[in-house]
Design an enzyme around this catalytic site. Structure first.
Site, PDB file in Angstrom:
ATOM      1  N   HIS A 220      22.799 -81.756   4.508  1.00 15.57           N
ATOM      2  CA  HIS A 220      22.463 -80.396   5.008  1.00 15.57           C
ATOM      3  C   HIS A 220      21.476 -79.764   4.455  1.00 15.57           C
ATOM      4  O   HIS A 220      21.448 -79.888   3.141  1.00 15.57           O
ATOM      5  CB  HIS A 220      23.830 -79.821   5.048  1.00 15.57           C
ATOM      6  CG  HIS A 220      24.014 -78.434   5.585  1.00 15.57           C
ATOM      7  ND1 HIS A 220      23.933 -78.187   6.971  1.00 15.57           N
ATOM      8  CD2 HIS A 220      23.758 -77.278   5.149  1.00 15.57           C
ATOM      9  CE1 HIS A 220      23.903 -77.016   7.224  1.00 15.57           C
ATOM     10  NE2 HIS A 220      23.752 -76.392   6.112  1.00 15.57           N
TER      11      HIS A 220
ATOM     12  N   GLN B 241      12.983 -83.141  -0.573  1.00 16.03           N
ATOM     13  CA  GLN B 241      14.117 -83.298  -1.748  1.00 16.03           C
ATOM     14  C   GLN B 241      15.220 -84.200  -1.084  1.00 16.03           C
ATOM     15  O   GLN B 241      15.916 -85.063  -1.561  1.00 16.03           O
ATOM     16  CB  GLN B 241      14.723 -81.943  -2.533  1.00 16.03           C
ATOM     17  CG  GLN B 241      13.999 -81.235  -3.330  1.00 16.03           C
ATOM     18  CD  GLN B 241      13.497 -82.272  -4.511  1.00 16.03           C
ATOM     19  OE1 GLN B 241      14.306 -82.962  -4.980  1.00 16.03           O
ATOM     20  NE2 GLN B 241      12.200 -82.106  -4.522  1.00 16.03           N
TER      21      GLN B 241
ATOM     22  N   MET C 266      22.056 -83.871  15.331  1.00 18.84           N
ATOM     23  CA  MET C 266      22.500 -82.493  15.660  1.00 18.84           C
ATOM     24  C   MET C 266      23.710 -82.498  16.531  1.00 18.84           C
ATOM     25  O   MET C 266      23.877 -81.520  17.714  1.00 18.84           O
ATOM     26  CB  MET C 266      21.329 -81.894  16.456  1.00 18.84           C
ATOM     27  CG  MET C 266      19.822 -82.107  15.461  1.00 18.84           C
ATOM     28  SD  MET C 266      20.341 -81.425  13.873  1.00 18.84           S
ATOM     29  CE  MET C 266      20.097 -79.674  13.902  1.00 18.84           C
TER      30      MET C 266
ATOM     31  N   GLY D  66      13.617 -88.132  12.507  1.00 20.75           N
ATOM     32  CA  GLY D  66      14.503 -89.366  11.779  1.00 20.75           C
ATOM     33  C   GLY D  66      13.784 -89.606  10.307  1.00 20.75           C
ATOM     34  O   GLY D  66      13.628 -90.783   9.786  1.00 20.75           O
ATOM     35  N   SER D  67      13.099 -88.502   9.868  1.00 25.07           N
ATOM     36  CA  SER D  67      12.584 -88.801   8.542  1.00 25.07           C
ATOM     37  C   SER D  67      13.467 -89.262   7.472  1.00 25.07           C
ATOM     38  O   SER D  67      13.255 -90.186   6.672  1.00 25.07           O
ATOM     39  CB  SER D  67      11.688 -87.361   8.236  1.00 25.07           C
ATOM     40  OG  SER D  67      12.634 -86.619   7.703  1.00 25.07           O
TER      41      SER D  67
ATOM     42  N   LEU E  62      30.780 -83.396  15.730  1.00 28.00           N
ATOM     43  CA  LEU E  62      31.647 -84.468  15.958  1.00 28.00           C
ATOM     44  C   LEU E  62      32.966 -84.278  16.079  1.00 28.00           C
ATOM     45  O   LEU E  62      33.534 -83.309  15.397  1.00 28.00           O
ATOM     46  CB  LEU E  62      31.491 -85.784  15.012  1.00 28.00           C
ATOM     47  CG  LEU E  62      29.902 -86.295  14.952  1.00 28.00           C
ATOM     48  CD1 LEU E  62      29.864 -87.003  13.440  1.00 28.00           C
ATOM     49  CD2 LEU E  62      29.951 -87.254  16.088  1.00 28.00           C
TER      50      LEU E  62
HETATM   51  C1  GRF Z   1      15.845 -81.503   9.257  1.00 32.56           C
HETATM   52  O1  GRF Z   1      15.882 -79.951   9.343  1.00 32.56           O
HETATM   53  C2  GRF Z   1      16.732 -81.724   7.886  1.00 32.56           C
HETATM   54  O2  GRF Z   1      16.588 -80.488   6.883  1.00 32.56           O
HETATM   55  C3  GRF Z   1      17.903 -81.964   8.700  1.00 32.56           C
HETATM   56  O3  GRF Z   1      17.677 -82.565   9.812  1.00 32.56           O
HETATM   57  C4  GRF Z   1      16.253 -81.740  10.042  1.00 32.56           C
HETATM   58  C5  GRF Z   1      15.617 -83.236  10.807  1.00 32.56           C
HETATM   59  O4  GRF Z   1      15.778 -84.265   9.851  1.00 32.56           O
HETATM   60  N1  GRF Z   1      18.837 -82.819   7.763  1.00 32.56           N
HETATM   61  P1  GRF Z   1      15.089 -85.680   9.969  1.00 32.56           P
HETATM   62  O5  GRF Z   1      13.760 -85.458   9.680  1.00 32.56           O
HETATM   63  O6  GRF Z   1      15.441 -86.103  11.514  1.00 32.56           O
HETATM   64  O7  GRF Z   1      15.802 -86.677   9.117  1.00 32.56           O
END
Ligand code: GRF
Length: 203
Positions: free
Chosen positions: A108, A172, A89, A11-12, A92
């Site tokens: 993406h 980014q 992931m 979830g970053s 839908l």
């Molecule tokens: C990462 O590979 C990102 O590039 C893609 O989803 C994966 C996890 O992202 N959008 P996050 O850290 O869970 O937001």
């Protein structure tokens, strides 16, 4: 205006959006973070920020339609103006996409339309591209091919590993995704076919 963010893991991107929303005082708030996986690390972060969390575990449903219906029911409890896929992931169903058309956005990790699907960084390395990047796009039934809201480019270095490239792209994502979501919640997106025109923020 309320935002619901869907996650599946770290979830970053969700964290970057929560942080920007608080720091920049958006005319909206993140009302809930919903994960399809009970073990998603992002759930703890959201709870720590006083944001409601929920799990709709896809393994508890016998078919994709049933899962999507349960997910939609959960989302609708918050009546969000924007549903943000952030490292979510799951593919839908058309019914789900249709329900939220125009307010459903995704990030993406490639320069769409290049490298739709999974393992984008390894595929970019294998293809020998010199530039790679990330795309924020509105979600349509054409997987990973919706109207593009924002993109960012990163160079591919000769000694790049998949992890090094992924990290450069993720950095980014954390920059362009909050800006794209803010434009969505502020009603600054004008969609014409696959083209999106983003009106600048008022001074
Ligand atoms: C990462 O590979 C990102 O590039 C893609 O989803 C994966 C996890 O992202 N959008 P996050 O850290 O869970 O937001």
């Amino acid at each position: 205006n309320k935002i619901v963010i869907l996650i599946s893991g770290q979830g970053s991107n969700m964290q970057a959006i929560v942080h920007a929303c608080e720091r920049e005082h958006w005319p909206a708030r993140v009302a809930a973070v919903v994960s399809n996986r009970p073990d998603a690390a992002g759930l703890a972060y959201a709870a720590g920020h006083g944001i409601a969390t929920a799990v709709v575990d896809h393994t508890a449903y016998s078919c994709r339609e049933d899962f999507d219906a349960a997910l939609a029911a959960r989302i609708d409890q918050y009546s969000p103006g924007a549903i943000v896929l952030a490292g979510f992931m799951r593919v839908l169903t058309p019914a789900f996409v249709q329900r939220y058309a125009g307010r459903l956005i995704n990030i993406h990790p490639s320069l769409l339309p290049a490298f739709p699907g999974l393992r984008t960084h390894q595929r970019a390395l294998d293809a020998g591209v010199k530039w790679h990047g990330a795309t924020a796009h509105l979600v349509t039934n054409d997987l990973d091919h919706g109207p593009i809201v924002a993109q960012a480019v990163v160079p591919v270095h000769d000694d790049d590993t998949e992890a090094m490239l992924a990290e450069r792209v993720l950095e980014q994502e954390h920059r362009i995704y909050p800006a794209a979501v803010r434009a969505l919640v502020e009603g600054r997106l004008q969609v014409r076919g696959l083209r999106v025109f983003v009106r600048p923020m008022q001074e």
